[in-house]
Design a protein around this motif. Sequence first.
Motif, mmCIF file in Angstrom:
data_model
loop_
_atom_site.group_PDB
_atom_site.id
_atom_site.type_symbol
_atom_site.label_atom_id
_atom_site.label_comp_id
_atom_site.label_asym_id
_atom_site.label_seq_id
_atom_site.Cartn_x
_atom_site.Cartn_y
_atom_site.Cartn_z
ATOM 1 N N SER A 66 3.505 3.942 5.623
ATOM 2 C CA SER A 66 4.365 3.054 6.408
ATOM 3 C C SER A 66 5.018 3.792 7.575
ATOM 4 C CB SER A 66 5.444 2.449 5.513
ATOM 5 O OG SER A 66 4.875 1.649 4.496
ATOM 6 N N GLU A 67 5.352 5.067 7.345
ATOM 7 C CA GLU A 67 5.960 5.858 8.417
ATOM 8 C C GLU A 67 4.998 6.040 9.581
ATOM 9 O OE1 GLU A 67 7.266 9.543 6.805
ATOM 10 O OE2 GLU A 67 8.691 8.627 5.393
ATOM 11 N N GLU A 68 3.716 6.122 9.284
ATOM 12 C CA GLU A 68 2.708 6.293 10.322
ATOM 13 C C GLU A 68 2.230 4.952 10.897
ATOM 14 O OE1 GLU A 68 -0.540 8.749 9.168
ATOM 15 O OE2 GLU A 68 0.737 10.393 8.449
ATOM 16 N N HIS A 69 2.576 3.864 10.214
ATOM 17 C CA HIS A 69 2.146 2.528 10.652
ATOM 18 C C HIS A 69 3.359 1.597 10.688
ATOM 19 C CE1 HIS A 69 -1.483 4.469 9.126
ATOM 20 N NE2 HIS A 69 -2.193 3.638 9.863
ATOM 21 N N SER A 129 -7.919 -10.604 -0.038
ATOM 22 C CA SER A 129 -6.873 -9.962 0.765
ATOM 23 C C SER A 129 -6.938 -10.463 2.204
ATOM 24 C CB SER A 129 -7.053 -8.447 0.746
ATOM 25 O OG SER A 129 -6.239 -7.826 1.725
ATOM 26 N N LEU A 130 -5.798 -10.642 2.809
ATOM 27 C CA LEU A 130 -5.724 -11.035 4.213
ATOM 28 C C LEU A 130 -5.689 -9.818 5.133
ATOM 29 C CD1 LEU A 130 -3.067 -13.902 3.899
ATOM 30 C CD2 LEU A 130 -5.566 -14.082 3.836
ATOM 31 N N HIS A 131 -5.726 -8.616 4.546
ATOM 32 C CA HIS A 131 -5.601 -7.385 5.338
ATOM 33 C C HIS A 131 -6.621 -6.349 4.856
ATOM 34 C CE1 HIS A 131 -1.810 -9.364 6.293
ATOM 35 N NE2 HIS A 131 -1.473 -9.296 5.014
ATOM 36 N N LYS A 132 -7.867 -6.724 4.785
ATOM 37 C CA LYS A 132 -8.893 -5.869 4.180
ATOM 38 C C LYS A 132 -9.046 -4.531 4.899
ATOM 39 C CE LYS A 132 -11.703 -9.725 2.421
ATOM 40 N NZ LYS A 132 -10.879 -10.811 2.993
ATOM 41 N N PRO A 144 4.014 -9.316 13.831
ATOM 42 C CA PRO A 144 4.571 -9.703 12.542
ATOM 43 C C PRO A 144 4.426 -8.567 11.533
ATOM 44 C CG PRO A 144 2.419 -10.717 12.869
ATOM 45 C CD PRO A 144 2.793 -10.071 14.170
ATOM 46 N N PRO A 145 5.395 -8.340 10.652
ATOM 47 C CA PRO A 145 5.286 -7.298 9.634
ATOM 48 C C PRO A 145 4.183 -7.625 8.623
ATOM 49 C CG PRO A 145 7.201 -8.675 9.222
ATOM 50 C CD PRO A 145 6.661 -9.085 10.564
ATOM 51 N N VAL A 146 3.551 -6.585 8.077
ATOM 52 C CA VAL A 146 2.468 -6.745 7.121
ATOM 53 C C VAL A 146 2.844 -6.022 5.833
ATOM 54 C CG1 VAL A 146 0.057 -6.198 6.587
ATOM 55 C CG2 VAL A 146 0.690 -6.929 8.893
#
Length: 468
Positions: free
Chosen positions: A67-70, A356-359, A42-44
Amino acid sequence: MKGVSKSIIALIIVIIVIIAAVGVYYVTLHKSTTTPSISTTPPVTLTVVTFSGESAKFIQCAGNLFSEEHPGVTVKVICYPFSEYIDQEITALSAHSTQYDIIGFTSTSAQKVTPYLICLNESMFNMSDIIMPQEDFGGIIYNSTTGKTEMIGIAYETAVYLTAYKECIFCNATLAEEFYNEYHMNFSPTTWENWTVVLDVDNFLTSHGITKYGFLIDDHVKHGIIDAYPAVFGWYYERCPELTQGKIGGLPGYNIMFESYILPGFSYPLPSFNSTAGIEALETYYDLVSYEPSPSSIQICYGNFAKFYPDAAGAFIFTSQLTCLNTTEREHTYLAPLPGDYAETGTDFLGVSKYSLHKQLAEEFLAFLVSPQVQKLAFLKFGKFPISKEAFQELMSNASLPTYEREWLTQVYRAAEEAWANPPNIPPTYPELIPSFNNEVYCYLTGKISAQEALNIAAQDWIKAVSG
């Protein structure tokens, strides 16, 4: 022979089938353990909230590179005006909202947002490459409950309060000779040893019709006074043993607006500015303001100083304000320490929300943001001075940069390691100390009360705030 041939053929077929099956199994297993299908990931979205301006643009640019690296990760920066962003953040955080992953804040609002931030994992950052006096002023705070320091944010750029001056004026040999003959002092801002020289320069330039204003200094009642006054007060504080007892920068968190020691029977230091040194500094501040528009009609601030700068000799500003100037003004502006050879810190930070859900991903982005390569981009594309020592060194040795930019880098790097003339960032600074101090000083600047009265009232308010 025919029977044997058939058996061999059958055996070969069986072996081929087995090998094929094993191969299919291995490939399937390998894919499932090392390269998950992008379609099933799923996208983050990492959401950053901060104040609007060039810093926010830099963060968004770095987010795009991240974003380009991930693949599958998007960084989104949400901005509010400087006067609103903290309130917007606190409203969301106090409701335990998950909408923001990364929180922007300044040194004076650090303790305000601390309860909502995680302690960052220092091992994720190359701390030896970070200019620590910048990081210490808000990124690392003292937790009075645990008795330990905690890293709640990372400084993502360097900002110091320095003297910005018009090179075309102060490199004029004729003006320098005239000034020396009249005042018997050196005209160059890099040599100024006290604030008296600044006032003499202001008077010389304005009285001779060379500039309309002297050196601009912030007198904005909502925030700027708490930055400008310590910059002036630092000279007086450093030279007052009764206030410092040898500790020039004051106690951590309290800094120079409090005494550098705690008296017996107290759990906090007393304010330092309601002293003879503090009054002298305030009177000097008043004189500096007299060479710019009256604060009762127009207050010089972060947002409008560039409008008045073309008619001024220079300004006392945070280096982040240089990006507000047009190209012509920037090319003719050089930097020097504050008179007496010191500086004030004004760094901005980013921390990770507890909600945050993405710490972990958020921390990875912050580490990416302060990496040398990204920090070099901050200066080259957005005019933001690096927090990375390596980035600074590479930029200073880059011969393709204009002379004035390399001069900036040299002055800022030197000042960043030494800046100590800072306002406090103890818990009540943002909601209580700033308004009570700024309002009283503003009343003095506009002729409503005396310097002594203004500082005594502010000191009483501060004591109530820190002792409550």
